[in-house]
Design a protein around this motif. Structure first.
Motif, PDB file in Angstrom:
ATOM      1  N   UNK A   1      49.891  18.651  15.046  1.00 43.43           N
ATOM      2  CA  UNK A   1      51.164  19.398  15.010  1.00 43.43           C
ATOM      3  C   UNK A   1      50.746  20.949  15.682  1.00 43.43           C
ATOM      4  N   UNK A   2      51.337  21.157  15.673  1.00 40.54           N
ATOM      5  CA  UNK A   2      51.125  22.784  16.673  1.00 40.54           C
ATOM      6  C   UNK A   2      50.594  23.693  15.547  1.00 40.54           C
ATOM      7  N   UNK A   3      49.756  24.610  16.489  1.00 40.43           N
ATOM      8  CA  UNK A   3      49.091  25.851  15.904  1.00 40.43           C
ATOM      9  C   UNK A   3      49.374  26.772  16.427  1.00 40.43           C
ATOM     10  N   UNK A   4      49.896  27.694  15.604  1.00 39.80           N
ATOM     11  CA  UNK A   4      50.105  29.310  16.451  1.00 39.80           C
ATOM     12  C   UNK A   4      49.897  30.017  15.713  1.00 39.80           C
ATOM     13  N   UNK A   5      48.937  31.240  16.630  1.00 36.99           N
ATOM     14  CA  UNK A   5      48.595  32.210  15.975  1.00 36.99           C
ATOM     15  C   UNK A   5      48.864  33.463  16.251  1.00 36.99           C
ATOM     16  N   UNK A   6      49.439  33.959  14.784  1.00 37.59           N
ATOM     17  CA  UNK A   6      50.303  34.787  14.601  1.00 37.59           C
ATOM     18  C   UNK A   6      49.684  36.370  13.688  1.00 37.59           C
ATOM     19  N   UNK A   7      48.653  37.766  15.266  1.00 31.02           N
ATOM     20  CA  UNK A   7      48.517  38.448  15.945  1.00 31.02           C
ATOM     21  C   UNK A   7      49.095  39.612  14.368  1.00 31.02           C
ATOM     22  N   UNK A   8      50.566  39.375  15.030  1.00 33.89           N
ATOM     23  CA  UNK A   8      51.047  40.441  13.694  1.00 33.89           C
ATOM     24  C   UNK A   8      52.428  39.955  12.878  1.00 33.89           C
ATOM     25  N   UNK A   9      52.837  40.877  12.090  1.00 38.59           N
ATOM     26  CA  UNK A   9      53.923  40.056  10.792  1.00 38.59           C
ATOM     27  C   UNK A   9      55.063  40.186  11.915  1.00 38.59           C
TER      28      UNK A   9
END
Length: 419
Positions: free
Chosen positions: A242-250
């Motif tokens: 599955x896609x894995x996404x790193x979100x550092x900010x809002x």
């Protein structure tokens, strides 16, 4: 923890000490060969420190190493003031000063794995420190071989040009973001995920996610994993398609949470969970990463979720006993999928000639009310099990090493089993 601190301090002292020594030898003595050797050793020590202390500030070390190498280079050529080396020094100074800011800017960019998206700019910015150390090594070799100064300038300009392109692209992303969203957002809209697994935790906690991934994949619907810490991107991406996404900010979360999403799953009570719960169009479901009589299993924070998936009635009763009032319709009994393959014996286990015993001691927790750790009494327990012919399988909590005393106790148990 204490051992980790000692390792970091040792790496810091070694890289700084070698950088200073290389500069002193090249600037104040005639031992150019030894000085360049020390400069290369300082580069290697700085690279090792980067691995031990990701994000370490190496401005002082790299400045000293660069200055030392250029002094040695000038002495090797022995042709007075060399304008090419002066220009090289200016380029190197710019690179040294840009490493930290560009890494910080790159860490504010959304990143993804298992998606047909390649974000080269943040990746290069994150690796600029390593590229600079590689350049310094090459310059030291060029100096040792007394190559023409334009070779050093050409190599420095090549890395500098790449750095300039990256800096401009990061600035464009920051101050003039695309109106239609970035490449990650567009790829996720094409993927059409129906739910997400949200995760934020301290280092070493990825087990909280990986224990649930097989069961979420069994649902057979497209989903994604949203992370808030960059160190989890590689290990969790390796555990799922599955896609894995790193979100550092809002703002990055606004891009990742595409309109097709309907639900969000959580595996802990991390403080950053609130950053996702603000998306009120989703149904928010707490899975937990364990179900026990520990105090955290009756955390009042559970009440902020729309649904709380639990193993059984005992989990529901636990909240009530702790004085935590949560509406009954929020609880959904789903059992404990991770133990589905365990067969339960019909007859008592007591009296078996050669039993197999699984020993899974938990950790001490952050506070006294969560300290259920049995490791202080485990050695005697294990000796008695082994004495009666039992096969012991030891599986400690992943956080055990955070407590030095527990780490030592676990080490003694491991030695006992090895013996």
């Amino acid at each position: 923890m204490r051992g980790d601190l000692v390792r970091k301090l040792a790496a810091r002292c070694l890289s700084t000490g070698l950088a200073v020594l290389a500069f002193v030898v090249l600037a104040l003595t005639g031992a150019t060969g030894w000085g360049l050797t020390l400069a290369v050793a300082a580069v290697v020590a700085s690279a090792a420190e980067q691995r031990i202390r990701p994000g370490a500030d190496l401005v002082a070390e790299t400045t000293l190493i660069a200055a030392a190498i250029l002094v040695g280079y000038s002495r090797r050529l022995d042709d007075g003031l060399n304008l090419a080396l002066v220009a090289t020094a200016l380029v190197l100074l710019g690179l040294v000063l840009l490493v930290g800011p560009l890494r910080t800017a790159a860490n504010l960019e959304i990143r993804a794995a298992n998606l047909p998206v390649r974000a080269w700019t943040p990746l290069f910015a994150d690796r600029l420190g390593s590229a600079l150390l590689a350049l310094l090594t090459a310059l030291a070799l060029a100096a040792a071989l007394a190559l023409p100064a334009w070779v050093a300038l050409a190599g420095s300009l090549l890395v500098g040009a790449g750095t300039g392109v990256v800096a401009l692209d990061l600035a464009r992303r920051r101050f003039r973001p695309s109106a239609g969203g970035g490449a990650v957002g567009r790829a996720l809209r094409r993927h059409q995920p129906e739910f997400l697994l949200y995760f934020s935790a301290p280092p070493g906690s990825e087990y909280q996610v990986t224990m649930w991934l097989p069961y979420l994949q069994r649902i057979g619907r497209p989903f994604l994993v949203v992370l808030r810490e960059p160190e989890f991107l590689a290990p969790i991406a390796a555990a799922t398609d599955a896609p894995v996404v790193y979100c550092p900010t809002l703002r990055a979360m606004d891009e990742a949470l595409v309109p097709s999403l309907r639900a969000a799953f959580y595996v802990n009570h991390g403080a950053k969970n609130s950053h996702c719960i603000r998306f009120t169009q989703l149904t928010h479901i707490q899975l937990h990463h364990g179900d026990s009589d520990k105090a955290p299993s009756a955390n009042p924070v559970s009440g902020i979720f729309d649904r709380i998936f639990v193993a059984g009635q005992a989990a529901i009763d636990r909240y009530a006993r702790a004085g935590v009032q949560i509406p009954a319709d929020k609880f959904v009994v789903v059992g404990r999928p991770q133990v589905e393959s365990i067969e339960v014996r019909a007859e008592p286990a007591r009296g078996l000639a050669n039993p197999t015993v699984l020993y899974t001691p938990t950790w001490t927790g952050h506070h006294a009310d969560a300290d259920y750790c049995s490791l202080p009494v485990a050695e005697e327990l294990m000796r008695r099990l082994l004495a009666r012919g039992a096969t012991v399988i030891l599986r400690a909590h992943p956080y055990t090493a955070q407590n030095p005393a527990s780490a030592r106790q676990l080490g003694r148990l491991t030695e006992l089993l090895v013996a």
